[in-house]
Design a protein around this motif. Structure first.
Motif, mmCIF file in Angstrom:
data_model
loop_
_atom_site.group_PDB
_atom_site.id
_atom_site.type_symbol
_atom_site.label_atom_id
_atom_site.label_comp_id
_atom_site.label_asym_id
_atom_site.label_seq_id
_atom_site.Cartn_x
_atom_site.Cartn_y
_atom_site.Cartn_z
ATOM 1 N N UNK A 280 0.832 -1.193 0.000
ATOM 2 C CA UNK A 280 0.000 0.000 0.000
ATOM 3 C C UNK A 280 0.878 1.258 0.000
ATOM 4 N N UNK A 281 2.153 1.115 0.461
ATOM 5 C CA UNK A 281 3.020 2.288 0.492
ATOM 6 C C UNK A 281 3.482 2.628 -0.916
ATOM 7 N N UNK A 282 3.591 3.932 -1.212
ATOM 8 C CA UNK A 282 3.904 4.319 -2.589
ATOM 9 C C UNK A 282 5.391 4.543 -2.816
ATOM 10 N N UNK A 283 6.075 5.196 -1.843
ATOM 11 C CA UNK A 283 7.510 5.414 -2.038
ATOM 12 C C UNK A 283 8.267 4.300 -1.334
ATOM 13 N N UNK A 284 9.040 3.564 -2.100
ATOM 14 C CA UNK A 284 9.777 2.461 -1.491
ATOM 15 C C UNK A 284 11.279 2.693 -1.601
ATOM 16 N N UNK A 285 11.995 1.957 -0.752
ATOM 17 C CA UNK A 285 13.448 2.140 -0.701
ATOM 18 C C UNK A 285 14.162 1.285 -1.747
ATOM 19 N N UNK A 286 13.409 0.648 -2.636
ATOM 20 C CA UNK A 286 14.010 -0.263 -3.613
ATOM 21 C C UNK A 286 13.154 -0.266 -4.872
ATOM 22 N N UNK A 287 13.756 -0.775 -5.935
ATOM 23 C CA UNK A 287 13.020 -0.958 -7.186
ATOM 24 C C UNK A 287 13.147 -2.437 -7.533
ATOM 25 N N UNK A 288 12.023 -3.082 -7.781
ATOM 26 C CA UNK A 288 12.084 -4.497 -8.175
ATOM 27 C C UNK A 288 12.324 -4.558 -9.680
#
Ligand code: SAM
Length: 229
Positions: A9-17
């Motif tokens: 549900x969180x939009x800004x993440x600390x990683x990119x898959x």
């Protein structure tokens, strides 16, 4: 059975898959070893220590990458339990293979966003130590918001630590260090003990892939250590 990640549900993440196919060999490793060394993500608090053979203090490594340092530390410190949290599937698979070949019983892995794992699964005042080695720096100013060590995450870590529990961060980014110090200086019960030689630092261990990369590039590595008081 190994479960795929749920949606966030969180939009800004600390990683990119990055979509990357895993090979048949990797799939086989996952299917063979996940049930023993993997913990599926749940949206409820669990007693993680019940999943280990022995009820020892728990140390959590966030974003262990390929996990060579984590595996090394766990194999040398069997009086502690270790939990590795990572969102990079090839790293999870590589680590599972190491755990099995070295027959390590005190290390389990969760393949999920560490923020959600801490928020949903980990009880407050239950963790002896968090180690975060070389978190992504997201050096461009417009990407700084992606850094994992932001106020909300540091607050969460603080809540999960036991009294006298430790947060150990390693980074080669001075701007990240300054950011972290600014956030933590506002949490009065989080004491900066970076100057002390703390016994839980596991100094005799393999370097992580990113530590080696930083050294190769002639960068200085900063060790930040905080204690919950
Ligand atoms: C720069 S790498 C460092 C890997 C390893 N610690 C090392 O020093 O070689 C950062 C790692 O953190 C993981 N990561 C980033 N955000 C994460 C999150 N929210 N939850 C779990 N892992 C995360 C990434 O997938 C990546 O493997």
């Amino acid at each position: 059975m190994f479960k795929k990640k749920l949606s966030y549900k969180r939009t800004i993440r600390s990683y990119v898959i990055r979509k990357r196919k895993i090979t048949t060999d990797q799939t086989n490793i996952l299917n063979k070893f996940w049930n023993y060394s993997g913990i599926n993500f749940l949206t409820k608090k669990i007693n993680i220590n019940n999943l280990f053979d022995f009820n020892n203090s728990l140390i959590v490594d966030i974003g262990f990458g390929y996990g060579n340092a984590l595996v090394d530390i766990a194999s040398k410190n069997f009086s502690k339990n270790f939990l590795g949290i990572e969102v990079y599937l090839p790293g999870i698979i590589y680590c599972l293979k190491q755990i099995n070949s070295l027959n390590i019983k005190n290390l389990k892995l969760i393949y999920y966003d560490a923020f959600d794992v801490l928020y949903y699964m980990i009880k407050d005042n239950s963790i002896l130590k968090f180690q975060i080695f070389c978190p992504d720096v997201w050096s461009k100013r417009r990407h700084n918001k992606r850094r994992i060590l932001k106020k909300d995450f540091i607050d969460l870590i603080f809540a999960k630590l036991i009294f006298k529990g430790i947060l150990h961060i390693i980074t080669d980014s001075e701007s990240y260090v300054n950011n972290i110090l600014k956030i933590i200086s506002k949490i009065t019960s989080f004491k900066n003990i970076s100057h002390k030689k703390h016994h839980l630092l596991f100094n005799c261990r393999e370097k992580t892939k990113f530590e080696l990369k930083s050294k190769l590039n002639g960068k200085r590595l900063f060790n930040l250590v905080f204690e919950k008081n």
